[in-house]
Write an enzyme that holds these catalytic residues in place. Structure first.
Site, short mmCIF file in Angstrom:
data_model
loop_
_atom_site.label_atom_id
_atom_site.label_comp_id
_atom_site.label_asym_id
_atom_site.label_seq_id
_atom_site.Cartn_x
_atom_site.Cartn_y
_atom_site.Cartn_z
N LYS A 10 0.85 -1.20 0.00
CA LYS A 10 0.00 0.00 0.00
C LYS A 10 0.88 1.24 0.00
O LYS A 10 2.05 1.22 0.41
CB LYS A 10 -0.94 0.02 1.21
CG LYS A 10 -0.25 0.11 2.58
CD LYS A 10 0.18 1.52 3.02
CE LYS A 10 0.94 1.49 4.33
NZ LYS A 10 1.56 2.79 4.66
N ALA A 96 10.42 -3.32 6.00
CA ALA A 96 10.56 -2.09 6.80
C ALA A 96 10.65 -0.87 5.89
O ALA A 96 11.54 -0.04 6.00
CB ALA A 96 11.80 -2.17 7.69
N GLY A 98 7.61 1.10 4.88
CA GLY A 98 6.45 1.99 4.87
C GLY A 98 5.40 1.58 3.87
O GLY A 98 4.52 2.37 3.52
N LEU A 99 5.48 0.31 3.39
CA LEU A 99 4.56 -0.19 2.37
C LEU A 99 3.62 -1.26 2.91
O LEU A 99 2.88 -1.88 2.15
CB LEU A 99 5.36 -0.76 1.19
CG LEU A 99 6.25 0.25 0.45
CD1 LEU A 99 7.13 -0.47 -0.57
CD2 LEU A 99 5.42 1.33 -0.23
N GLY A 101 4.15 -4.26 4.07
CA GLY A 101 4.40 -5.63 3.61
C GLY A 101 4.02 -6.67 4.65
O GLY A 101 3.33 -7.64 4.35
N GLY A 102 4.48 -6.49 5.89
CA GLY A 102 4.14 -7.44 6.95
C GLY A 102 2.67 -7.47 7.26
O GLY A 102 2.08 -8.54 7.49
N SER A 103 2.04 -6.30 7.28
CA SER A 103 0.60 -6.22 7.54
C SER A 103 -0.20 -6.88 6.43
O SER A 103 -1.21 -7.56 6.68
CB SER A 103 0.17 -4.76 7.69
OG SER A 103 0.77 -4.17 8.82
N SER A 104 0.24 -6.69 5.19
CA SER A 104 -0.46 -7.30 4.06
C SER A 104 -0.31 -8.82 4.07
O SER A 104 -1.25 -9.55 3.75
CB SER A 104 0.05 -6.72 2.75
OG SER A 104 -0.82 -7.05 1.67
N ASP A 136 -2.23 -1.51 10.31
CA ASP A 136 -2.55 -1.50 8.88
C ASP A 136 -3.24 -2.77 8.42
O ASP A 136 -3.65 -2.87 7.26
CB ASP A 136 -1.28 -1.31 8.04
CG ASP A 136 -0.74 0.11 8.11
OD1 ASP A 136 -1.53 1.04 8.39
OD2 ASP A 136 0.47 0.29 7.88
#
Length: 289
Positions: A10, A96, A98-99, A101-104, A136
């Site tokens: 995102k 790490a 700000g995109l 990645g881990g949340s998605s 997120d």
């Protein structure tokens, strides 16, 4: 049985931090949209009662530190599931960055084990559970374009942006989200006009979207890491319509309407920035679990 899920990155078209809450989190208003840079999540049903996380990326932990692991554990515990899952993560989103990645990845696991274990929870329930994992994750359950409020868990769908190119550039630095928020002074920071961004999306007005991109955290991160401003300058000089840092950084994105400018911006960053991607906005929400 195997279930495949995409976990798209995102970007924040606007990110406002209003104040620190009594629970220690910050009250935010964020307009976010997904792009077609995505991790690939492969979920395999296991008969034994365990969660296994596998990845070829050395940056991906295989235990409770991984949000994808925590997502599977949460679903197992909440719905009293006695079977297991092997989670393979093909990592394409920078870590790490700000995109989200881990949340998605976590959101993809929520959607995926919902199918794999025949739970049949709807997206709203998965998003509610995702809020327990990270700020997120609720947005990432739905994807598309949305306004996120509260600490990020209150999601309102928005119209998708008009089609355009997005150039993502991540310098070879790491940014601590916790440090950025600790150093933020909301009284002195620049605040976006969130309503103007929402209206720009509703009107499919690309110029107004570009005019209203703004991130309250950007001023903090650029003081800690001047490279972020250098990337923004290079993108602007090469013809980007708008440039902004995503999340707490350090990734910077450029919105580009004309095909001819995209590779000019890309080429201006190669050699200066190790990770550069040309992507498109996805914009549309998930509709089924």
């Amino acid at each position: 049985m195997v279930v495949l899920e995409k976990a798209p990155a995102k970007i924040n078209l606007s990110l406002d931090v209003l104040h620190k809450r009594n629970d220690g989190f910050h009250e935010v208003e964020m307009v976010m949209t997904t792009v077609d840079l995505a991790d690939r999540i492969e979920l395999t049903l296991l008969d034994n009662d365990q969660i296994k996380v596998v990845s070829e990326s050395r940056f991906v932990p295989n235990d409770e530190r991984n949000l994808a692991y925590r997502a599977a554990k949460l679903m197992k515990d909440y719905f009293n599931i006695r079977k297991g899952v092997r989670i393979f993560i093909e990592k394409n989103i920078p870590v790490a960055a700000g995109l989200a990645g881990g949340s998605s990845d976590a959101a993809a696991v929520l959607r995926g084990v919902n199918k794999l274990w025949n739970i049949d929870a709807d997206h709203d329930k998965l998003a509610e559970m995702g809020a327990q994992i990270g700020s997120d994750v609720s947005f990432c359950v739905y994807g598309g374009t949305a306004l996120a409020k509260g600490r990020g868990e209150k999601i309102k769908a928005l119209p998708s942006p008009p089609p355009c190119w997005v150039v993502l550039a991540k310098p070879s630095i790491g940014v601590s989200t916790q440090t950025v928020y600790q150093k933020l002074n909301t009284n002195k920071a620049e605040h976006p006009n969130t309503q103007a961004m929402i209206e720009a999306l509703e009107n499919k007005d690309f110029e107004a979207i570009c005019a209203n991109v703004s991130n309250t955290l950007e001023g903090v991160t650029t003081k800690l890491h001047p490279e972020v401003n250098q990337i923004k300058e290079k993108m602007s000089e090469a013809g980007a319509d708008a440039v902004l840092m995503s999340g707490s950084g350090p990734t910077v994105f450029a919105l580009v309407s004309q095909d001819a400018r995209v590779h000019r911006i890309y080429n201006s960053l190669k050699g200066f920035c190790p990770e550069v991607h040309i992507v498109r906005m996805l914009g549309n929400r998930e509709t089924t679990c």
